[in-house]
Motif scaffolding. Structure first.
Motif, PDB file in Angstrom:
ATOM      1  N   MET A 177      -7.733   8.824 -13.932  1.00  0.00           N
ATOM      2  CA  MET A 177      -6.643   8.380 -13.092  1.00  0.00           C
ATOM      3  C   MET A 177      -5.516   9.395 -13.215  1.00  0.00           C
ATOM      4  N   THR A 178      -5.545  10.410 -12.369  1.00  0.00           N
ATOM      5  CA  THR A 178      -4.481  11.395 -12.423  1.00  0.00           C
ATOM      6  C   THR A 178      -3.364  11.016 -11.470  1.00  0.00           C
ATOM      7  N   ARG A 179      -2.172  11.314 -11.879  1.00  0.00           N
ATOM      8  CA  ARG A 179      -1.001  10.971 -11.085  1.00  0.00           C
ATOM      9  C   ARG A 179      -1.051  11.621  -9.708  1.00  0.00           C
ATOM     10  N   GLU A 180      -1.458  12.898  -9.651  1.00  0.00           N
ATOM     11  CA  GLU A 180      -1.504  13.614  -8.377  1.00  0.00           C
ATOM     12  C   GLU A 180      -2.498  12.965  -7.421  1.00  0.00           C
ATOM     13  N   ALA A 181      -3.652  12.570  -7.937  1.00  0.00           N
ATOM     14  CA  ALA A 181      -4.674  11.967  -7.093  1.00  0.00           C
ATOM     15  C   ALA A 181      -4.235  10.598  -6.585  1.00  0.00           C
ATOM     16  N   ILE A 182      -3.614   9.810  -7.443  1.00  0.00           N
ATOM     17  CA  ILE A 182      -3.117   8.504  -7.009  1.00  0.00           C
ATOM     18  C   ILE A 182      -2.061   8.697  -5.936  1.00  0.00           C
ATOM     19  N   ALA A 183      -1.173   9.624  -6.137  1.00  0.00           N
ATOM     20  CA  ALA A 183      -0.105   9.883  -5.171  1.00  0.00           C
ATOM     21  C   ALA A 183      -0.682  10.222  -3.799  1.00  0.00           C
ATOM     22  N   LYS A 184      -1.677  11.078  -3.773  1.00  0.00           N
ATOM     23  CA  LYS A 184      -2.287  11.488  -2.511  1.00  0.00           C
ATOM     24  C   LYS A 184      -2.962  10.307  -1.822  1.00  0.00           C
ATOM     25  N   ARG A 185      -3.736   9.535  -2.571  1.00  0.00           N
ATOM     26  CA  ARG A 185      -4.430   8.390  -1.978  1.00  0.00           C
ATOM     27  C   ARG A 185      -3.452   7.307  -1.531  1.00  0.00           C
ATOM     28  N   LEU A 186      -2.395   7.084  -2.304  1.00  0.00           N
ATOM     29  CA  LEU A 186      -1.394   6.086  -1.929  1.00  0.00           C
ATOM     30  C   LEU A 186      -0.736   6.459  -0.604  1.00  0.00           C
ATOM     31  N   ARG A 187      -0.327   7.696  -0.482  1.00  0.00           N
ATOM     32  CA  ARG A 187       0.309   8.138   0.765  1.00  0.00           C
ATOM     33  C   ARG A 187      -0.664   8.028   1.934  1.00  0.00           C
ATOM     34  N   GLU A 188      -1.896   8.463   1.716  1.00  0.00           N
ATOM     35  CA  GLU A 188      -2.914   8.389   2.766  1.00  0.00           C
ATOM     36  C   GLU A 188      -3.134   6.942   3.222  1.00  0.00           C
ATOM     37  N   ALA A 189      -3.268   6.035   2.271  1.00  0.00           N
ATOM     38  CA  ALA A 189      -3.498   4.631   2.602  1.00  0.00           C
ATOM     39  C   ALA A 189      -2.296   4.028   3.321  1.00  0.00           C
ATOM     40  N   ARG A 190      -1.096   4.377   2.873  1.00  0.00           N
ATOM     41  CA  ARG A 190       0.120   3.840   3.511  1.00  0.00           C
ATOM     42  C   ARG A 190       0.233   4.303   4.949  1.00  0.00           C
ATOM     43  N   LEU A 191      -0.014   5.595   5.174  1.00  0.00           N
ATOM     44  CA  LEU A 191       0.072   6.119   6.536  1.00  0.00           C
ATOM     45  C   LEU A 191      -1.012   5.531   7.426  1.00  0.00           C
ATOM     46  N   THR A 192      -2.208   5.374   6.886  1.00  0.00           N
ATOM     47  CA  THR A 192      -3.304   4.768   7.648  1.00  0.00           C
ATOM     48  C   THR A 192      -2.966   3.334   8.031  1.00  0.00           C
ATOM     49  N   ALA A 193      -2.299   2.627   7.131  1.00  0.00           N
ATOM     50  CA  ALA A 193      -1.909   1.241   7.395  1.00  0.00           C
ATOM     51  C   ALA A 193      -0.712   1.151   8.336  1.00  0.00           C
ATOM     52  N   GLY A 194      -0.070   2.281   8.623  1.00  0.00           N
ATOM     53  CA  GLY A 194       1.094   2.286   9.508  1.00  0.00           C
ATOM     54  C   GLY A 194       2.314   1.641   8.898  1.00  0.00           C
ATOM     55  N   MET A 195       2.437   1.753   7.576  1.00  0.00           N
ATOM     56  CA  MET A 195       3.551   1.129   6.872  1.00  0.00           C
ATOM     57  C   MET A 195       4.530   2.178   6.357  1.00  0.00           C
ATOM     58  N   THR A 196       5.774   1.781   6.239  1.00  0.00           N
ATOM     59  CA  THR A 196       6.772   2.646   5.620  1.00  0.00           C
ATOM     60  C   THR A 196       6.767   2.384   4.117  1.00  0.00           C
ATOM     61  N   GLN A 197       7.428   3.253   3.379  1.00  0.00           N
ATOM     62  CA  GLN A 197       7.569   3.027   1.943  1.00  0.00           C
ATOM     63  C   GLN A 197       8.331   1.731   1.692  1.00  0.00           C
ATOM     64  N   HIS A 198       9.304   1.445   2.514  1.00  0.00           N
ATOM     65  CA  HIS A 198      10.068   0.199   2.391  1.00  0.00           C
ATOM     66  C   HIS A 198       9.164  -1.002   2.616  1.00  0.00           C
ATOM     67  N   ASP A 199       8.306  -0.949   3.640  1.00  0.00           N
ATOM     68  CA  ASP A 199       7.366  -2.053   3.908  1.00  0.00           C
ATOM     69  C   ASP A 199       6.495  -2.330   2.697  1.00  0.00           C
ATOM     70  N   VAL A 200       5.952  -1.270   2.125  1.00  0.00           N
ATOM     71  CA  VAL A 200       5.053  -1.421   0.980  1.00  0.00           C
ATOM     72  C   VAL A 200       5.809  -2.005  -0.207  1.00  0.00           C
ATOM     73  N   GLY A 201       6.936  -1.423  -0.530  1.00  0.00           N
ATOM     74  CA  GLY A 201       7.708  -1.886  -1.680  1.00  0.00           C
ATOM     75  C   GLY A 201       8.146  -3.331  -1.568  1.00  0.00           C
ATOM     76  N   SER A 202       8.555  -3.742  -0.370  1.00  0.00           N
ATOM     77  CA  SER A 202       9.025  -5.121  -0.194  1.00  0.00           C
ATOM     78  C   SER A 202       7.868  -6.121  -0.203  1.00  0.00           C
ATOM     79  N   SER A 203       6.631  -5.648  -0.071  1.00  0.00           N
ATOM     80  CA  SER A 203       5.460  -6.525  -0.101  1.00  0.00           C
ATOM     81  C   SER A 203       4.979  -6.813  -1.518  1.00  0.00           C
ATOM     82  N   LEU A 204       5.504  -6.091  -2.505  1.00  0.00           N
ATOM     83  CA  LEU A 204       5.077  -6.269  -3.898  1.00  0.00           C
ATOM     84  C   LEU A 204       5.858  -7.393  -4.555  1.00  0.00           C
ATOM     85  N   LYS A 205       5.299  -7.926  -5.624  1.00  0.00           N
ATOM     86  CA  LYS A 205       5.968  -8.982  -6.378  1.00  0.00           C
ATOM     87  C   LYS A 205       6.069  -8.553  -7.830  1.00  0.00           C
ATOM     88  N   PRO A 206       7.237  -8.324  -8.358  1.00  0.00           N
ATOM     89  CA  PRO A 206       8.511  -8.358  -7.656  1.00  0.00           C
ATOM     90  C   PRO A 206       8.628  -7.158  -6.714  1.00  0.00           C
TER      91      PRO A 206
END
Length: 75
Positions: free
Chosen positions: A1-30
């Motif tokens: 689990m490398t930080r760089e690889a997680i970062a790349k996949r996270l960004r890719e998944a977020r963009l594919t989902a059509g979400m902003t960073q704000h959308d993703v963050g506000s969907s988490l608990k907390p």
């Protein structure tokens, strides 16, 4: 689990989902602020296991794919 690889996949998944960073963050608990999601995407921080599970659920990807790059992307 490398930080760089997680970062790349996270960004890719977020963009594919059509979400902003704000959308993703506000969907988490907390909820997390946009800058925390940005830090994950820029390799500035690594999300913990619980956060990875939540991020994967929000982005409709497998937690294993997000954390390790497992071949099964979708949940």
């Amino acid at each position: 689990m490398t930080r760089e690889a997680i970062a790349k996949r996270l960004r890719e998944a977020r963009l594919t989902a059509g979400m902003t960073q704000h959308d993703v963050g506000s969907s988490l608990k907390p909820p997390q602020r946009r800058h925390e999601i940005s830090r994950y995407e820029r390799n500035g921080a690594t999300p913990n296991v619980l956060t990875i599970e939540q991020l994967a659920a929000v982005l409709n990807v497998s937690p294993c794919w997000l954390a390790f790059g497992d071949i099964h992307r979708a949940q």
